[in-house]
Design an enzyme around this catalytic site. Structure first.
Site, PDB file in Angstrom:
ATOM      1  N   SER A   1       1.087  -1.385   0.049  1.00 29.88           N
ATOM      2  CA  SER A   1       0.300  -0.002   0.343  1.00 29.88           C
ATOM      3  C   SER A   1       0.943   1.251   0.010  1.00 29.88           C
ATOM      4  O   SER A   1       2.008   1.272   0.121  1.00 29.88           O
ATOM      5  CB  SER A   1      -1.206  -0.029   0.980  1.00 29.88           C
TER       6      SER A   1
ATOM      7  N   TYR B   1      -3.764  -1.045  10.221  1.00 29.05           N
ATOM      8  CA  TYR B   1      -3.042  -1.153   8.151  1.00 29.05           C
ATOM      9  C   TYR B   1      -1.771  -0.923   8.171  1.00 29.05           C
ATOM     10  O   TYR B   1      -1.369  -1.469   7.545  1.00 29.05           O
ATOM     11  CB  TYR B   1      -4.243  -0.172   7.782  1.00 29.05           C
TER      12      TYR B   1
HETATM   13  P1  NAP Z   1     -11.912  -4.877  -1.287  1.00 31.03           P
HETATM   14  O1  NAP Z   1     -12.850  -4.385  -2.161  1.00 31.03           O
HETATM   15  O2  NAP Z   1     -12.500  -4.832  -0.603  1.00 31.03           O
HETATM   16  O3  NAP Z   1     -11.593  -6.091  -1.353  1.00 31.03           O
HETATM   17  C1  NAP Z   1     -10.716  -6.977  -0.128  1.00 31.03           C
HETATM   18  C2  NAP Z   1     -10.519  -8.574  -0.498  1.00 31.03           C
HETATM   19  O4  NAP Z   1      -9.679  -9.376   0.935  1.00 31.03           O
HETATM   20  C3  NAP Z   1     -12.605  -9.161  -0.650  1.00 31.03           C
HETATM   21  O5  NAP Z   1     -12.185 -10.614  -1.968  1.00 31.03           O
HETATM   22  C4  NAP Z   1     -12.998  -9.530   0.716  1.00 31.03           C
HETATM   23  O6  NAP Z   1     -13.228 -10.286   0.410  1.00 31.03           O
HETATM   24  C5  NAP Z   1     -11.332 -10.388   0.987  1.00 31.03           C
HETATM   25  N1  NAP Z   1     -11.359 -10.835   2.403  1.00 31.03           N
HETATM   26  C6  NAP Z   1     -11.358  -9.293   3.321  1.00 31.03           C
HETATM   27  N2  NAP Z   1     -10.778  -9.889   4.279  1.00 31.03           N
HETATM   28  C7  NAP Z   1     -11.405 -11.935   4.013  1.00 31.03           C
HETATM   29  C8  NAP Z   1     -11.513 -12.772   4.900  1.00 31.03           C
HETATM   30  N3  NAP Z   1     -11.201 -12.572   6.958  1.00 31.03           N
HETATM   31  N4  NAP Z   1     -11.352 -13.923   4.346  1.00 31.03           N
HETATM   32  C9  NAP Z   1     -11.163 -13.870   3.327  1.00 31.03           C
HETATM   33  N5  NAP Z   1     -11.447 -12.955   2.636  1.00 31.03           N
HETATM   34  C10 NAP Z   1     -10.990 -12.031   3.107  1.00 31.03           C
HETATM   35  O7  NAP Z   1     -10.847  -4.519  -1.050  1.00 31.03           O
HETATM   36  P2  NAP Z   1      -9.681  -4.016  -2.277  1.00 31.03           P
HETATM   37  O8  NAP Z   1      -9.001  -2.811  -2.055  1.00 31.03           O
HETATM   38  O9  NAP Z   1     -10.054  -4.907  -3.613  1.00 31.03           O
HETATM   39  O10 NAP Z   1      -8.580  -4.165  -1.727  1.00 31.03           O
HETATM   40  C11 NAP Z   1      -7.416  -5.697  -2.049  1.00 31.03           C
HETATM   41  C12 NAP Z   1      -5.837  -5.921  -1.199  1.00 31.03           C
HETATM   42  O11 NAP Z   1      -5.345  -3.960  -1.824  1.00 31.03           O
HETATM   43  C13 NAP Z   1      -5.937  -5.285  -0.058  1.00 31.03           C
HETATM   44  O12 NAP Z   1      -4.968  -5.921   0.520  1.00 31.03           O
HETATM   45  C14 NAP Z   1      -5.425  -3.774   0.547  1.00 31.03           C
HETATM   46  O13 NAP Z   1      -5.686  -3.851   1.602  1.00 31.03           O
HETATM   47  C15 NAP Z   1      -5.355  -3.542  -1.289  1.00 31.03           C
HETATM   48  N6  NAP Z   1      -4.975  -1.731  -1.246  1.00 31.03           N
HETATM   49  C16 NAP Z   1      -6.476  -1.456  -1.909  1.00 31.03           C
HETATM   50  C17 NAP Z   1      -6.260   0.114  -1.845  1.00 31.03           C
HETATM   51  C18 NAP Z   1      -7.019   0.374  -2.877  1.00 31.03           C
HETATM   52  O14 NAP Z   1      -7.078   1.871  -2.911  1.00 31.03           O
HETATM   53  N7  NAP Z   1      -7.816   0.314  -2.974  1.00 31.03           N
HETATM   54  C19 NAP Z   1      -4.425   0.343  -1.917  1.00 31.03           C
HETATM   55  C20 NAP Z   1      -3.914  -0.241  -0.868  1.00 31.03           C
HETATM   56  C21 NAP Z   1      -3.896  -1.204  -1.079  1.00 31.03           C
HETATM   57  P3  NAP Z   1     -14.665  -9.683   1.014  1.00 31.03           P
HETATM   58  O15 NAP Z   1     -15.543  -9.036   0.216  1.00 31.03           O
HETATM   59  O16 NAP Z   1     -15.980 -11.028   1.131  1.00 31.03           O
HETATM   60  O17 NAP Z   1     -14.499  -9.163   2.089  1.00 31.03           O
END
Ligand code: NAP
Length: 252
Positions: free
Chosen positions: A144, A157
């Site tokens: 991140s 986080y």
């Molecule tokens: P998201 O849409 O909230 O997706 C998160 C994913 O992780 C979803 O598939 C979620 O499943 C899954 N997950 C969460 N808790 C879980 C658990 N206990 N067991 C199994 N699966 C679980 O967010 P995203 O933005 O795509 O994030 C993906 C990654 O990128 C994360 O590591 C996040 O920290 C990182 N990230 C995101 C951003 C951003 O700007 N969006 C920036 C930097 C880093 P559910 O749908 O069932 O909750």
């Protein structure tokens, strides 16, 4: 000679692939030729459809990654269905927002468990399989901007994602000798469920957009190129890096 970004015949595990960045990367890996094990707690029906439309296979493992219990099943079923594991994308992650002064042990543990603890032990299990198969492999962790910066109101986080950057380095140091590349991608600000609160906050949304030279939030498909690069032979001599894909956020 095959194209250095070609993933034909490779098998990739992507965690949290039902939505957001995980879905974007799963589709990109499938476009490059890989078959997928999609892991998560919500059914990844849309992702399965997208992967199959590309002519690749998708195997689903339903798993709550808040604990280490599903790891054996994820690794075992992938080997059984596809015969081995070439690529692991540790994408699943959560965020909890609160002032540090009020932050609870529950919000600390839930974030650290999935973002760091499960990421490490799933990587360990996959690396053991890769080492036994003697064919190397690729592990990609999702870091991140808060691997580089402090952020605000997200203490667990920031700690977890700073930890992911460090873990990426140590695992690269230890496993490069086995032909395993361990690298990370640091997404900037992407429009997904994870950032819904920020997008909805008019003030923060304007501040964030004002700092992104590309002038827009990232789309999940914007991560595809970096994921394919780090999953393919094109990155065979790349080890321990955290690659920002951020529309220029860190350059400001
Ligand atoms: P998201 O849409 O909230 O997706 C998160 C994913 O992780 C979803 O598939 C979620 O499943 C899954 N997950 C969460 N808790 C879980 C658990 N206990 N067991 C199994 N699966 C679980 O967010 P995203 O933005 O795509 O994030 C993906 C990654 O990128 C994360 O590591 C996040 O920290 C990182 N990230 C995101 C951003 C951003 O700007 N969006 C920036 C930097 C880093 P559910 O749908 O069932 O909750």
């Amino acid at each position: 000679m095959s194209h250095p970004f070609d993933l034909t015949g490779k098998t990739a595990i992507v965690t949290g692939a039902n939505t957001g960045l995980g879905q974007g990367m799963a589709v990109a890996l499938a476009e490059a030729g890989a078959n997928l094990t999609l892991v998560g707690r919500s059914a990844p029906s849309d992702t399965v459809e997208l992967v199959e439309k590309l002519g690749r296979k998708a195997h689903v493992v339903m798993a709550d990654l808040g604990s280490l219990d599903p790891i054996e099943k994820i690794v075992g079923e992938t080997k059984e269905v596809f015969g081995g594991i070439d690529i692991l994308v540790n994408n699943a992650g959560i965020i909890k927002r609160n002032d540090s002064i009020d932050f609870t042990p529950e919000d600390w543990d839930s974030v650290m468990n999935i973002n760091v603890r499960t990421l490490f032990f799933l990587s360990q299990a996959v690396a053991r399989s890769m080492i036994a198969a003697e064919k190397g492999g690729k592990i990609i962790n999702i870091a991140s901007m808060l691997s580089y910066q402090g952020g605000i109101r997200v203490p667990s986080y920031t700690t977890s994602k700073s930890g992911v950057m460090g873990l990426t380095r140590i695992l690269a140091n230890e496993w490069a000798q086995h032909g395993i590349n361990v690298n990370a991608i640091a997404p900037g600000y992407f429009a997904t469920n994870n950032t819904a609160a920020l997008q909805a906050d008019e003030k923060r949304n304007t501040e964030i957009l004002g700092r992104i030279p590309s002038g827009r939030w990232g789309k999940p498909s914007d991560l595809g190129g970096a994921a394919v690069f780090l999953a393919s032979a094109a990155s065979d001599y790349v080890q321990g890096i955290t690659l920002p894909v951020d529309g220029g956020w860190l350059a400001r």
